[in-house]
Enzyme design. Structure first.
Site, PDB file in Angstrom:
ATOM      1  N   ARG A  84      15.916 -14.206  27.452  1.00 35.81           N
ATOM      2  CA  ARG A  84      17.065 -13.553  26.814  1.00 35.81           C
ATOM      3  C   ARG A  84      17.439 -14.343  25.566  1.00 35.81           C
ATOM      4  O   ARG A  84      17.783 -15.518  25.664  1.00 35.81           O
ATOM      5  CB  ARG A  84      18.243 -13.512  27.803  1.00 35.81           C
ATOM      6  CG  ARG A  84      19.484 -12.965  27.162  1.00 35.81           C
ATOM      7  CD  ARG A  84      20.711 -12.954  28.064  1.00 35.81           C
ATOM      8  NE  ARG A  84      21.830 -12.586  27.233  1.00 35.81           N
ATOM      9  CZ  ARG A  84      23.040 -13.136  27.256  1.00 35.81           C
ATOM     10  NH1 ARG A  84      23.323 -14.093  28.137  1.00 35.81           N
ATOM     11  NH2 ARG A  84      23.961 -12.746  26.425  1.00 35.81           N
ATOM     12  N   HIS A 121      25.854 -11.523  19.870  1.00 38.25           N
ATOM     13  CA  HIS A 121      26.312 -12.727  20.576  1.00 38.25           C
ATOM     14  C   HIS A 121      27.206 -13.510  19.605  1.00 38.25           C
ATOM     15  O   HIS A 121      26.890 -14.627  19.204  1.00 38.25           O
ATOM     16  CB  HIS A 121      25.114 -13.539  21.066  1.00 38.25           C
ATOM     17  CG  HIS A 121      25.436 -14.532  22.151  1.00 38.25           C
ATOM     18  ND1 HIS A 121      24.761 -14.601  23.354  1.00 38.25           N
ATOM     19  CD2 HIS A 121      26.358 -15.524  22.221  1.00 38.25           C
ATOM     20  CE1 HIS A 121      25.250 -15.584  24.097  1.00 38.25           C
ATOM     21  NE2 HIS A 121      26.225 -16.170  23.424  1.00 38.25           N
ATOM     22  N   GLU A 162      29.634 -11.157  26.330  1.00 41.70           N
ATOM     23  CA  GLU A 162      30.988 -11.620  26.605  1.00 41.70           C
ATOM     24  C   GLU A 162      32.043 -11.164  25.596  1.00 41.70           C
ATOM     25  O   GLU A 162      32.659 -12.012  24.915  1.00 41.70           O
ATOM     26  CB  GLU A 162      31.004 -13.155  26.699  1.00 41.70           C
ATOM     27  CG  GLU A 162      30.144 -13.697  27.802  1.00 41.70           C
ATOM     28  CD  GLU A 162      30.325 -15.204  28.020  1.00 41.70           C
ATOM     29  OE1 GLU A 162      31.059 -15.855  27.246  1.00 41.70           O
ATOM     30  OE2 GLU A 162      29.753 -15.730  28.982  1.00 41.70           O
ATOM     31  N   ASN A 286      27.662 -13.144  33.477  1.00 45.29           N
ATOM     32  CA  ASN A 286      27.593 -14.572  33.129  1.00 45.29           C
ATOM     33  C   ASN A 286      28.600 -15.283  34.022  1.00 45.29           C
ATOM     34  O   ASN A 286      29.793 -14.966  33.981  1.00 45.29           O
ATOM     35  CB  ASN A 286      27.986 -14.811  31.669  1.00 45.29           C
ATOM     36  CG  ASN A 286      27.002 -14.183  30.677  1.00 45.29           C
ATOM     37  OD1 ASN A 286      25.979 -13.635  31.062  1.00 45.29           O
ATOM     38  ND2 ASN A 286      27.324 -14.282  29.406  1.00 45.29           N
ATOM     39  N   TYR A 288      30.054 -19.102  35.395  1.00 49.04           N
ATOM     40  CA  TYR A 288      30.076 -20.567  35.311  1.00 49.04           C
ATOM     41  C   TYR A 288      30.947 -21.191  36.400  1.00 49.04           C
ATOM     42  O   TYR A 288      30.520 -22.123  37.078  1.00 49.04           O
ATOM     43  CB  TYR A 288      30.532 -21.016  33.917  1.00 49.04           C
ATOM     44  CG  TYR A 288      29.461 -20.739  32.887  1.00 49.04           C
ATOM     45  CD1 TYR A 288      28.442 -21.650  32.659  1.00 49.04           C
ATOM     46  CD2 TYR A 288      29.424 -19.527  32.201  1.00 49.04           C
ATOM     47  CE1 TYR A 288      27.423 -21.383  31.756  1.00 49.04           C
ATOM     48  CE2 TYR A 288      28.404 -19.245  31.287  1.00 49.04           C
ATOM     49  CZ  TYR A 288      27.407 -20.186  31.079  1.00 49.04           C
ATOM     50  OH  TYR A 288      26.391 -19.918  30.204  1.00 49.04           O
ATOM     51  N   GLU A 358      23.686 -15.301  32.583  1.00 50.99           N
ATOM     52  CA  GLU A 358      23.905 -16.715  32.259  1.00 50.99           C
ATOM     53  C   GLU A 358      24.447 -17.436  33.480  1.00 50.99           C
ATOM     54  O   GLU A 358      25.336 -16.924  34.167  1.00 50.99           O
ATOM     55  CB  GLU A 358      24.943 -16.916  31.137  1.00 50.99           C
ATOM     56  CG  GLU A 358      24.464 -16.582  29.757  1.00 50.99           C
ATOM     57  CD  GLU A 358      25.520 -16.844  28.686  1.00 50.99           C
ATOM     58  OE1 GLU A 358      26.395 -17.716  28.871  1.00 50.99           O
ATOM     59  OE2 GLU A 358      25.467 -16.146  27.662  1.00 50.99           O
TER      60      GLU A 358
HETATM   61  C1  FCB Z   1      28.995 -18.667  27.381  1.00 49.91           C
HETATM   62  C2  FCB Z   1      28.370 -18.209  26.074  1.00 49.91           C
HETATM   63  C3  FCB Z   1      27.166 -19.029  25.666  1.00 49.91           C
HETATM   64  C4  FCB Z   1      27.388 -20.498  25.930  1.00 49.91           C
HETATM   65  C5  FCB Z   1      27.828 -20.728  27.355  1.00 49.91           C
HETATM   66  C6  FCB Z   1      28.018 -22.169  27.705  1.00 49.91           C
HETATM   67  O1  FCB Z   1      30.329 -18.275  27.417  1.00 49.91           O
HETATM   68  O2  FCB Z   1      27.958 -16.870  26.192  1.00 49.91           O
HETATM   69  O3  FCB Z   1      26.885 -18.761  24.318  1.00 49.91           O
HETATM   70  O4  FCB Z   1      28.296 -20.983  25.019  1.00 49.91           O
HETATM   71  O5  FCB Z   1      29.030 -20.042  27.579  1.00 49.91           O
END
Ligand code: FCB
Length: 443
Positions: A84, A121, A162, A286, A288, A358
């Protein structure tokens, strides 16, 4: 670095045949070659003193534009099914700009790696503005041009990355480009990105695409306590992060009370929602970390490198008792299981197959056992969501390379591959070897 002792001892559960293993990057964060494209809002933002913490720019970044062959060789050696990356709109708008993506896609196909481009992006061409409705139409025109050129070799497309973060960080809080602090007056930027998404889906379909998704950021929102004020604040935050960008895309509706805040007459917003809700072939997530949210505390809060103003109707709190990444983000793998099962419960049949577009963490060092532990935990958490019945079709690690991490500059390293930003030398980390083994055994 591909040592077997980097492999955590517990056997990894099996993933279904055809499950897509991949890694992600984005154009502005890796390409460099800024002189060979038009300026984006990020160039202007970066040039303002104090905007990027280490004072750096993305003018060279990883110089991927010139070194893409070396990077494709790394992808081939890693053995991933898919890559990607993002297409830079300002580059496509420049003479010869699309040729670069032509070469990259050819190199990926020759290496047996599926190209998965993201069409936006965050690097909006300078002079365009998401507060303007017309930007959505301009985006669709650009998408048609890219699809016309690459569509013979690209099957899987991502419209936007995002829009929630781009709206919140770029337009509401001013910590990302274009640096506006509009708070809730930033909502038109959200609506116009969503409209751009819907128009892009139509443009891609018109070009024959049958495998189209979006990459939205999501995470569980945990109330700071059982206190009704904390619960209400958490619900509101959940609406902003998890529902405002998923509901319209998946159900063709805004959550209650949000549509009225969007630009245009009610009739116009309703007509836009028809476009925004165009059916997708899959939905990109995505992930985290979760966020712990409570009632406002009447003061500014420093959180994850961002200053949240006192007037917001919520406050973000620390998640205690968890390891933290170098970015200070808590490591909560089961948050991914919770998120995905919660999404399935919330959206039911409206949720198409999911791809994790992500997931990753920032840590220093080549012997990055913390990253291996993070990824290992999250891949297992993903598998648990699949066992619980969520249809997940792929997993992409953020990121292939250490890169320009937006307002943090080069200080946050998310790569499976280390980049020396003086020599631009690439060195695979221990996690690269671990992921290579996982992909191999996962099949
Ligand atoms: C996400 C973004 C990516 C990168 C990661 C750590 O929010 O999409 O570009 O910055 O975080």
């Amino acid at each position: 670095m591909a040592t077997d002792d980097a492999m955590p001892a517990r056997p990894m559960p099996r993933f279904p045949d055809g499950f897509l293993w991949g890694v992600s990057t984005s154009a502005h964060q890796i390409e460099g070659a800024a002189g060979l494209r038009g300026p984006s809002v990020w160039d202007a933002f970066t040039a303002e003193p104090g905007r990027v913490k280490d004072g750096s720019t993305a003018d060279v970044a990883c110089d991927h534009y010139h070194r893409y062959r070396e990077d494709v060789a790394l992808l081939a050696d890693l053995g991933v099914d898919a890559y990607r990356f993002s297409v830079s709109w300002p580059r496509v708008d420049s003479p010869g700009g699309l040729d670069f993506y032509d070469r990259l896609v050819d190199a990926l196909c020759a290496a047996g790696v599926r190209p998965v481009p993201t069409l936006f992006h965050w690097d909006l061409p300078a002079g365009l503005d998401w507060l303007e409705r017309d930007t959505a139409a301009r985006f669709a025109e650009y998408v048609s041009v890219v699809a016309g050129r690459l569509g013979d070799r690209v099957g899987k497309w991502i419209t936007l990355n995002e829009p929630a973060e781009h709206t919140l960080l770029g337009h509401a809080l001013g910590v990302h480009a274009p640096g506006r602090k509009l708070l809730f007056d930033a909502l038109p930027a959200a609506h116009h990105q969503l409209l751009a998404h819907g128009l892009a889906v139509r443009a891609l379909r018109a070009a024959g695409a049958t495998d189209v998704g979006i990459a939205n950021s999501h995470g569980p929102v945990w109330p700071a306590s059982d206190d009704p004020a904390d619960r209400e604040a958490a619900e509101f935050y959940d609406l902003l992060l998890n529902r405002m960008f998923a509901d319209p895309v998946l159900t063709g509706r805004y959550p209650e009370g949000i549509g009225e805040l969007m630009p245009g007459s009610p009739g116009q917003v309703a007509a836009d929602l028809e476009i925004i809700g165009e059916p997708l072939d899959w939905y990109g997530v995505n992930y985290y970390a979760p966020t712990r949210v409570g009632a406002p505390q009447g003061a500014e809060i420093e959180f994850g490198g961002v200053t949240l103003p006192a007037e917001l109707p919520f406050s973000v709190r620390e998640i205690e008792g968890r390891p933290l990444t170098d970015f200070g983000w808590p490591v909560v793998p089961e948050g991914l299981t919770e998120l995905l099962t919660g999404f399935r419960d919330r959206y039911g049949d409206r949720l198409p197959p999911v791809v994790i577009t992500e997931n990753g963490c920032s840590y220093e060092g080549l012997d990055d056992r913390d990253r291996i532990a993070y990824l290992d935990g999250h891949v297992r958490a993903l598998h648990r969501a699949m066992e619980a019945g969520v249809d997940v079709r792929g997993y992409f690690v953020w990121s292939l390379l250490d890169n320009f991490e937006w307002a943090e500059g080069y200080a946050r390293r998310f790569g499976l591959v280390h980049v020396d930003f003086t020599t631009l030398e690439r060195t695979p980390k221990a996690s690269y070897g671990w992921f290579r083994d996982l992909v191999r055994h996962g099949r």
